[in-house]
Enzyme design. Structure first.
Site, mmCIF file in Angstrom:
data_model
loop_
_atom_site.group_PDB
_atom_site.id
_atom_site.type_symbol
_atom_site.label_atom_id
_atom_site.label_comp_id
_atom_site.label_asym_id
_atom_site.label_seq_id
_atom_site.Cartn_x
_atom_site.Cartn_y
_atom_site.Cartn_z
ATOM 1 N N PHE A 1 27.441 -5.844 4.768
ATOM 2 C CA PHE A 1 28.454 -6.073 5.805
ATOM 3 C C PHE A 1 28.372 -7.528 6.239
ATOM 4 O O PHE A 1 27.316 -7.995 6.639
ATOM 5 C CB PHE A 1 28.260 -5.148 7.012
ATOM 6 C CG PHE A 1 29.330 -5.353 8.054
ATOM 7 C CD1 PHE A 1 30.603 -4.838 7.865
ATOM 8 C CD2 PHE A 1 29.079 -6.101 9.195
ATOM 9 C CE1 PHE A 1 31.614 -5.054 8.802
ATOM 10 C CE2 PHE A 1 30.084 -6.324 10.136
ATOM 11 C CZ PHE A 1 31.348 -5.796 9.944
ATOM 12 N N ASP B 1 22.319 -13.561 5.270
ATOM 13 C CA ASP B 1 23.078 -13.196 6.461
ATOM 14 C C ASP B 1 22.095 -12.509 7.413
ATOM 15 O O ASP B 1 21.757 -11.342 7.247
ATOM 16 C CB ASP B 1 24.227 -12.254 6.076
ATOM 17 C CG ASP B 1 25.026 -11.786 7.297
ATOM 18 O OD1 ASP B 1 24.535 -11.934 8.429
ATOM 19 O OD2 ASP B 1 26.138 -11.264 7.104
ATOM 20 N N LYS C 1 24.714 -12.311 16.490
ATOM 21 C CA LYS C 1 24.480 -11.249 17.478
ATOM 22 C C LYS C 1 23.468 -11.580 18.576
ATOM 23 O O LYS C 1 23.830 -11.785 19.727
ATOM 24 C CB LYS C 1 24.079 -9.966 16.757
ATOM 25 C CG LYS C 1 25.243 -9.379 15.965
ATOM 26 C CD LYS C 1 24.972 -7.981 15.479
ATOM 27 C CE LYS C 1 26.246 -7.299 15.015
ATOM 28 N NZ LYS C 1 26.548 -7.406 13.583
HETATM 29 C C1 LIG Z 1 27.758 -7.763 12.883
HETATM 30 C C2 LIG Z 1 27.551 -8.450 11.603
HETATM 31 C C3 LIG Z 1 28.435 -9.437 11.150
HETATM 32 C C4 LIG Z 1 29.719 -9.767 11.874
HETATM 33 O O1 LIG Z 1 29.495 -10.315 13.121
HETATM 34 P P1 LIG Z 1 30.709 -10.475 14.171
HETATM 35 O O2 LIG Z 1 30.103 -11.245 15.288
HETATM 36 O O3 LIG Z 1 31.144 -9.104 14.544
HETATM 37 O O4 LIG Z 1 31.773 -11.229 13.456
HETATM 38 C C5 LIG Z 1 28.141 -10.104 9.982
HETATM 39 N N1 LIG Z 1 27.021 -9.826 9.283
HETATM 40 C C6 LIG Z 1 26.154 -8.872 9.676
HETATM 41 C C7 LIG Z 1 24.920 -8.627 8.863
HETATM 42 C C8 LIG Z 1 26.385 -8.147 10.845
HETATM 43 O O5 LIG Z 1 25.536 -7.186 11.224
#
Ligand SMILES: *Cc1c(COP(=O)(O)O)cnc(C)c1O
Length: 390
Positions: free
Chosen positions: A132, A217, A246
């Site tokens: 994701f 990520d 986050k």
């Molecule tokens: C939540 C998340 C995102 C997206 O972050 P947003 O602030 O909602 O755009 C991207 N990568 C990972 C691994 C995430 O958990």
């Protein structure tokens, strides 16, 4: 709630509570009911709700300066970049406002750097099945899950997916067009899937062998969640680029992309920008958040209470045969059930406990990193009660 359903785009299926107040690992709704929070704003509130250091930093910065544009220098942004660089492999930081934007920045930088180095033919990024990476067009394309992409085609060219934890598949997927491999060290949204023993090290080796960039990520697993400030530190692997968001600013919107100098220098004035990126209030909040995590034994607590939670969840697994699997590290833990977890989430809510369920069957535990063993005991007691009534 009715007004919200009337006026706000219906992109969320919300649970029927209005949260009005928070402190530590506790939240209160508009009726005054108290909840124990094991969602932590989805890995955002790593110091719990309204941590005094964070509140103070936000208030002081709001009194001094809220916004001025990246046409000018500001102190909190500079201090935050320095702190992130001094505590990581990276040399430079680009600030934005979310995880998706941080990944957009990483994708743009990887493409630009590779083009400058190798010509126009190399632009493809390999990502993982069940990953994701966000909800923009580029990041849903990077996301290896059909459900997030459906209906939004045409997608962005230049992405390929391979199975997580399969090094052979990556070797096979690499061709003359490949420029980078992008991976979450632990897949969060995809069900709390951990890397097998030599997977991340293997990825590093493959990327070095083929002259590819390795992008982590860390939007969900960074900022202390796995017991180290950045998740990569716990796996003995250095990526070329990481993305954060986050948990970075203790609850305010922020995103960041960190890279080594050689790569970062492909971004020059005009290459990329964000109006709010590194906003003074968000940056001041992030500074307070990271300093508190580093100076107050928060990482140690994450490891200790994470192990305790893991042990307690294992006891539930022994007791209930429908618990199929336990996974995770530090305070990102997943419990896979033999059925859809939606009802468990709702029953916990009734009993004053917030937990999350992802991929249908995986209960995901993302409490603030300051959570105590006592709070874990309370959580487990409620979950046990819900399980025994199923
Ligand atoms: C939540 C998340 C995102 C997206 O972050 P947003 O602030 O909602 O755009 C991207 N990568 C990972 C691994 C995430 O958990």
């Amino acid at each position: 709630m009715n007004l919200s359903d009337q006026y706000i785009a219906s992109t969320y299926s919300r649970l029927p509570v209005v949260i009005v107040k928070g402190s530590g690992c506790r939240l209160w709704d508009s009726e005054g009911k108290e909840y124990l929070d094991f969602v932590g704003g989805l890995a955002v509130c790593n110091l719990g709700h309204c941590h005094p250091n964070v509140v103070k930093a936000i208030k002081e910065q709001a009194d001094a300066l809220i916004h001025v544009s990246n046409l000018y220098y500001t102190e909190p942004q500079t201090k935050l970049a320095k702190l992130l660089v001094e505590n990581s492999f990276a040399d430079r930081v680009f600030f934005c406002n979310s995880g998706a934007e941080a990944n957009e920045a990483a994708i743009k930088l990887a493409r630009k750097y590779t083009k400058e180095k190798n010509g126009n033919e190399r632009f493809e990024i390999i990502t993982m099945v069940n990953s994701f990476h966000g909800r923009t067009i580029a990041t849903i394309t990077a996301t290896g899950q059909e459900k997030f992409r459906k209906g939004f085609e045409p997608l962005l060219p230049g992405f390929k997916y391979t199975e997580f934890n399969d090094l052979d598949a990556i070797e096979k997927a690499i061709d003359d067009a490949t420029c980078a491999v992008m991976v979450e060290p632990i897949q969060g949204e995809g069900g709390v899937n951990c890397p097998s023993d030599n997977y991340l090290k293997g990825l590093r080796k493959i990327c070095d062998g083929h002259d590819l960039l390795l992008i982590f990520d860390e939007v969900q697993v960074g900022i202390g969640r796995t017991g180290t400030l950045f998740a990569y530190e716990g796996y003995g692997v250095q990526p070329d680029i990481i993305t954060l968001a986050k948990g970075l600013a203790g609850g305010l919107p922020i995103g960041a992309m960190l890279a080594r100098e050689e790569i970062a220098k492909s971004f020059s004035p005009g290459s990329h920008a964000s109006t709010f990126g590194g906003n003074p209030v968000a940056a001041a909040s992030a500074l307070a958040t990271i300093n508190t995590i580093l100076d107050n034994g928060v990482l140690g607590n994450c490891i200790e209470v994470g192990n305790y939670l893991s042990q307690k969840l294992n006891e539930l697994k022994q007791k209930y045969p429908f618990v199929k699997d336990l996974k995770g590290k530090g305070l990102i833990l997943g419990m896979e059930l033999g059925f859809d977890g939606g009802d468990v989430v709702k029953e916990c809510l009734k009993r004053g406990l917030l937990i999350n369920c992802t991929m249908g069957k995986v209960l995901r535990f993302l409490p603030p990193l300051i959570v105590t063993k006592g709070e874990v005991d309370t959580m487990v007691r409620i979950l046990d009660d819900v399980f025994s009534g199923l």
